[in-house]
Design a protein around this motif. Structure first.
Motif, PDB file in Angstrom:
ATOM      1  N   SER A  97      19.536  -9.138 -47.014  1.00 14.05           N
ATOM      2  CA  SER A  97      20.868  -8.935 -46.562  1.00 14.05           C
ATOM      3  C   SER A  97      21.880  -8.612 -47.741  1.00 14.05           C
ATOM      4  CB  SER A  97      21.468  -9.990 -45.559  1.00 14.05           C
ATOM      5  OG  SER A  97      21.710 -11.060 -46.318  1.00 14.05           O
ATOM      6  N   ALA A 100      21.710  -5.223 -48.349  1.00 10.89           N
ATOM      7  CA  ALA A 100      21.553  -4.388 -46.876  1.00 10.89           C
ATOM      8  C   ALA A 100      22.332  -5.434 -45.860  1.00 10.89           C
ATOM      9  CB  ALA A 100      20.339  -4.252 -46.216  1.00 10.89           C
ATOM     10  N   GLU A 102      24.046  -5.034 -43.237  1.00  4.26           N
ATOM     11  CA  GLU A 102      23.745  -4.952 -41.621  1.00  4.26           C
ATOM     12  C   GLU A 102      22.648  -5.625 -41.426  1.00  4.26           C
ATOM     13  OE1 GLU A 102      21.128  -1.696 -43.763  1.00  4.26           O
ATOM     14  OE2 GLU A 102      23.274  -2.306 -43.797  1.00  4.26           O
ATOM     15  N   LEU A 103      21.709  -6.305 -42.202  1.00  2.00           N
ATOM     16  CA  LEU A 103      20.763  -7.194 -41.847  1.00  2.00           C
ATOM     17  C   LEU A 103      21.091  -8.830 -41.366  1.00  2.00           C
ATOM     18  CD1 LEU A 103      17.873  -6.305 -44.534  1.00  2.00           C
ATOM     19  CD2 LEU A 103      17.825  -5.547 -41.924  1.00  2.00           C
ATOM     20  N   TYR A 106      20.671 -10.372 -37.906  1.00  2.00           N
ATOM     21  CA  TYR A 106      19.287 -10.759 -37.504  1.00  2.00           C
ATOM     22  C   TYR A 106      18.737 -12.385 -37.964  1.00  2.00           C
ATOM     23  CZ  TYR A 106      18.929  -5.754 -36.618  1.00  2.00           C
ATOM     24  OH  TYR A 106      19.316  -4.463 -36.071  1.00  2.00           O
ATOM     25  N   GLU A 120      13.471  -3.047 -34.325  1.00  5.27           N
ATOM     26  CA  GLU A 120      14.806  -2.467 -34.966  1.00  5.27           C
ATOM     27  C   GLU A 120      14.865  -2.966 -36.387  1.00  5.27           C
ATOM     28  OE1 GLU A 120      19.579  -3.354 -33.737  1.00  5.27           O
ATOM     29  OE2 GLU A 120      17.791  -3.582 -32.340  1.00  5.27           O
ATOM     30  N   SER A 123      12.487  -0.869 -38.587  1.00 10.16           N
ATOM     31  CA  SER A 123      13.153   0.120 -38.765  1.00 10.16           C
ATOM     32  C   SER A 123      14.252   0.260 -39.853  1.00 10.16           C
ATOM     33  CB  SER A 123      13.500   0.819 -37.402  1.00 10.16           C
ATOM     34  OG  SER A 123      14.196   2.070 -37.787  1.00 10.16           O
ATOM     35  N   LYS A 124      15.172  -0.554 -39.827  1.00 16.42           N
ATOM     36  CA  LYS A 124      16.187  -0.599 -40.775  1.00 16.42           C
ATOM     37  C   LYS A 124      15.619  -1.138 -42.151  1.00 16.42           C
ATOM     38  CE  LYS A 124      20.109  -1.709 -37.666  1.00 16.42           C
ATOM     39  NZ  LYS A 124      21.200  -2.537 -37.288  1.00 16.42           N
ATOM     40  N   SER A 127      14.006   1.957 -43.521  1.00 21.02           N
ATOM     41  CA  SER A 127      14.837   3.070 -43.996  1.00 21.02           C
ATOM     42  C   SER A 127      15.507   2.933 -45.333  1.00 21.02           C
ATOM     43  CB  SER A 127      15.921   3.245 -42.926  1.00 21.02           C
ATOM     44  OG  SER A 127      16.843   2.237 -42.615  1.00 21.02           O
ATOM     45  N   ARG A 128      15.870   1.596 -45.586  1.00 23.19           N
ATOM     46  CA  ARG A 128      16.247   1.067 -47.036  1.00 23.19           C
ATOM     47  C   ARG A 128      15.354   1.316 -48.105  1.00 23.19           C
ATOM     48  NH1 ARG A 128      21.874   0.125 -46.897  1.00 23.19           N
ATOM     49  NH2 ARG A 128      21.532  -1.331 -48.640  1.00 23.19           N
TER      50      ARG A 128
END
Length: 130
Positions: A97, A100, A102-103, A106, A120, A123-124, A127-128
């Protein structure tokens, strides 16, 4: 002129070394970040695998006492392994994180989020890496 002839190769080597250093540092940093995402992907996949295994275990034994003891041991070890996997996945997500943000959602207070939203999360993370 002789000083220029002597200094030119030295300057050329220094410039080449500087360029190589900068490229290596950038490559190493990118590799480190990718390794963090790969570690997080693996940790989340382990959580899913451990939970699926724990829920699908079937124990058969000839003696009822043995069956109960074996089942209790498997259940205890399964829960311990699953809890350890969750903790490791949350730690891996926390490290990832940093790159990223946005993690962050979680690895919050909900312990089961890593398993419940594994698709989910994966997937994130994937994508990174692209």
């Amino acid at each position: 002129m002789n000083a220029l002839n002597a200094a030119l190769p030295l300057v050329s080597v220094l410039i080449g070394s500087a360029i190589t250093y900068v490229l290596n540092v950038r490559t190493r940093r990118r590799s480190k970040i990718e390794d963090l995402f790969h570690d997080a992907i693996a940790a989340v996949a382990v959580v899913v695998a451990r939970n699926n295994w724990t829920n699908s275990v079937k124990v058969t034994s000839s003696a009822p006492d043995e069956h109960a003891d074996l089942w209790a041991q498997l259940e205890r070890e399964g829960i311990e392994n699953y809890a350890r996997a969750i903790a490791e996945a949350r730690a891996a997500l926390a490290r990832a994180s940093a790159y990223a943000p946005e993690l962050k959602e979680y690895f919050g207070a909900d312990q089961s989020m890593v398993y419940n939203r594994a698709d989910e999360i994966l997937s994130k993370l994937r994508s990174r890496l692209q």
